[in-house]
Design an enzyme around this catalytic site. Structure first.
Site, PDB file in Angstrom:
ATOM      1  N   ASN A  13       0.853  -1.196   0.000  1.00  0.00           N
ATOM      2  CA  ASN A  13       0.000   0.000   0.000  1.00  0.00           C
ATOM      3  C   ASN A  13       0.887   1.243   0.000  1.00  0.00           C
ATOM      4  OD1 ASN A  13      -1.899   1.996   0.465  1.00  0.00           O
ATOM      5  ND2 ASN A  13      -2.168   1.482   2.651  1.00  0.00           N
ATOM      6  N   TRP A  14       0.888   1.944  -1.127  1.00  0.00           N
ATOM      7  CA  TRP A  14       1.752   3.133  -1.233  1.00  0.00           C
ATOM      8  C   TRP A  14       1.173   4.348  -0.502  1.00  0.00           C
ATOM      9  CZ3 TRP A  14       3.803   3.489  -6.988  1.00  0.00           C
ATOM     10  CH2 TRP A  14       4.792   2.512  -7.163  1.00  0.00           C
ATOM     11  N   LYS A  15      -0.074   4.298  -0.090  1.00  0.00           N
ATOM     12  CA  LYS A  15      -0.724   5.458   0.541  1.00  0.00           C
ATOM     13  C   LYS A  15      -0.563   6.679  -0.385  1.00  0.00           C
ATOM     14  CE  LYS A  15       0.589   3.350   4.880  1.00  0.00           C
ATOM     15  NZ  LYS A  15       0.534   3.441   6.305  1.00  0.00           N
ATOM     16  N   HIS A 112      -9.291   0.950   5.342  1.00  0.00           N
ATOM     17  CA  HIS A 112      -7.965   1.115   5.945  1.00  0.00           C
ATOM     18  C   HIS A 112      -8.083   2.014   7.181  1.00  0.00           C
ATOM     19  CE1 HIS A 112      -3.777   2.312   6.488  1.00  0.00           C
ATOM     20  NE2 HIS A 112      -3.466   1.213   5.828  1.00  0.00           N
ATOM     21  N   GLU A 114      -6.346   4.378   8.203  1.00  0.00           N
ATOM     22  CA  GLU A 114      -6.154   5.821   7.944  1.00  0.00           C
ATOM     23  C   GLU A 114      -7.443   6.432   7.397  1.00  0.00           C
ATOM     24  OE1 GLU A 114      -2.575   5.461   5.634  1.00  0.00           O
ATOM     25  OE2 GLU A 114      -1.530   4.809   7.445  1.00  0.00           O
ATOM     26  N   GLU A 188      -4.851  -5.410  10.718  1.00  0.00           N
ATOM     27  CA  GLU A 188      -3.837  -4.370  10.884  1.00  0.00           C
ATOM     28  C   GLU A 188      -4.059  -3.658  12.212  1.00  0.00           C
ATOM     29  OE1 GLU A 188      -2.054  -3.120   6.954  1.00  0.00           O
ATOM     30  OE2 GLU A 188      -3.801  -1.863   7.218  1.00  0.00           O
ATOM     31  N   GLY A 194       2.831   1.901  10.607  1.00  0.00           N
ATOM     32  CA  GLY A 194       3.743   3.029  10.413  1.00  0.00           C
ATOM     33  C   GLY A 194       4.498   3.428  11.665  1.00  0.00           C
ATOM     34  N   SER A 234       3.870  -2.425  10.059  1.00  0.00           N
ATOM     35  CA  SER A 234       5.336  -2.390  10.128  1.00  0.00           C
ATOM     36  C   SER A 234       5.991  -3.706   9.692  1.00  0.00           C
ATOM     37  CB  SER A 234       5.802  -1.977  11.536  1.00  0.00           C
ATOM     38  OG  SER A 234       5.334  -0.667  11.820  1.00  0.00           O
ATOM     39  N   GLY A 255       2.939  -1.154   4.103  1.00  0.00           N
ATOM     40  CA  GLY A 255       3.033   0.234   3.672  1.00  0.00           C
ATOM     41  C   GLY A 255       4.471   0.603   3.331  1.00  0.00           C
ATOM     42  N   GLY A 256       5.189   1.117   4.329  1.00  0.00           N
ATOM     43  CA  GLY A 256       6.526   1.679   4.126  1.00  0.00           C
ATOM     44  C   GLY A 256       7.465   0.788   3.323  1.00  0.00           C
TER      45      GLY A 256
HETATM   46  C1  PEP Z   1      -0.462  -0.091   5.852  1.00  0.00           C
HETATM   47  O1  PEP Z   1      -0.404   0.968   5.242  1.00  0.00           O
HETATM   48  O2  PEP Z   1      -1.455  -0.807   5.714  1.00  0.00           O
HETATM   49  C2  PEP Z   1       0.647  -0.474   6.713  1.00  0.00           C
HETATM   50  C3  PEP Z   1       0.581  -1.610   7.360  1.00  0.00           C
HETATM   51  O3  PEP Z   1       1.709   0.401   6.805  1.00  0.00           O
HETATM   52  P1  PEP Z   1       3.176   0.077   7.433  1.00  0.00           P
HETATM   53  O4  PEP Z   1       3.619  -1.246   6.803  1.00  0.00           O
HETATM   54  O5  PEP Z   1       4.026   1.206   6.994  1.00  0.00           O
HETATM   55  O6  PEP Z   1       3.018  -0.066   8.897  1.00  0.00           O
END
Ligand code: PEP
Length: 276
Positions: A13-15, A112, A114, A188, A194, A234, A255-256
């Site tokens: 997920n690039w957000k 999600h 966010e 999640e 994050g 993460s 994500g990251g």
């Molecule tokens: C996400 O965006 O769903 C996520 C899990 O981010 P990260 O891996 O950066 O924690």
């Protein structure tokens, strides 16, 4: 070893990251580095469907990503980060299922944390999105997860149960077909997204087992056994192996670590190692 009924899914997920120029560079490096980065057997794991990869870029990069993904030496699904439940109308800032389908997008992320925490998504709006998109034929990656305060006050299972029942259609409303691969649940924990704080494999397995039990209770053992459950929060190349080793963890939503071609490839390689 991955559960043969479910296989492994790695989704990035690039957000709100990567311009079109950065997207071009990402794909060009991904293509160049894939042959060295992916272990022997990866092509067969992709071909058999035991391993799937997915990237979820911002809306403006969907079409470009779709085109660039076709040039990769392995299949990569491209998913939307969101979609409205109505097919058209006065909903400024939203995109609809038919718009995405016209581009060739068949997968969407829904609910999600966010979206829930920053943009007013509720269980009700997440449910409307997932129900509409599933009915339109999409694969839906539906996110659930508790906050730190909810975990610390012992409410984790109650929160997951409430969010999960929101994601699911009523029994008998074609749920069997959704639960045969098109509805993927991403657990999640909000406190792990994050933050660099990953759930331990034991915490992830415990939550996934509870989610599978909830699916079983509502739709029976067959649907529960077939539904892919991803862990997100993460995830990185350094911790993915221990998470994927959990019997009820069928992949990762990341994500990251999905933003750089090297780390995204390392995550896919970890998925491939689980699918010999
Ligand atoms: C996400 O965006 O769903 C996520 C899990 O981010 P990260 O891996 O950066 O924690």
């Amino acid at each position: 070893m991955a559960n043969p009924d479910r296989g492994v899914l790695i989704a990035g997920n690039w957000k709100m990251n990567h311009t079109l120029g950065e997207t071009e560079r990402f794909f060009s490096e991904l293509k160049a580095k894939a042959p060295q980065a992916l272990p022997a057997g990866t092509a067969e794991a992709f071909r058999s469907g035991r391993l799937r990869g997915c990237l979820i870029p911002p809306q403006l990069a969907l079409e470009r990503s779709l085109r660039l993904a076709r040039e990769l030496p392995f299949p990569l699904e491209i998913a939307s980060q969101n979609a409205h439940w109505e097919k058209q109308g006065a909903f400024t800032g939203e995109v609809s299922g038919p718009m995405l389908q016209e581009l060739g997008i068949r997968w969407a992320l829904v609910g999600h944390s966010e979206r829930r925490q920053l943009f007013g998504e509720t269980d009700e709006t997440a449910r409307k999105r997932s129900e509409s998109l599933l009915t339109q034929g999409f694969v839906v990656l539906f996110c659930v997860g508790e906050t730190r305060a909810e975990r610390e006050s012992g409410q984790t299972h109650a929160v997951l149960s409430r969010q999960l029942s929101g994601a699911l259609p009523e029994r008998g409303k074609g749920a069997a077909s959704f639960l045969d691969g098109r509805l993927v649940i991403a657990y999640e924990p909000v406190w792990a997204i994050g933050t660099g704080l990953t759930a331990t494999p034991e915490q992830a397995q415990e939550a996934h087992q509870a989610l599978r039990g909830m699916l079983d209770e509502r739709f029976g053992p067959e649907a529960a056994a077939k539904t892919q459950l991803l862990y997100g929060g993460s995830v990185a190349p350094s911790n993915i192996d221990s998470l994927l080793a959990c019997p009820d963890v069928d992949g990762a939503l990341v994500g990251g670590a999905s933003l750089k071609p090297e780390s995204f490839l390392a995550l896919l390689a970890a998925g491939a190692r689980r699918c010999p």
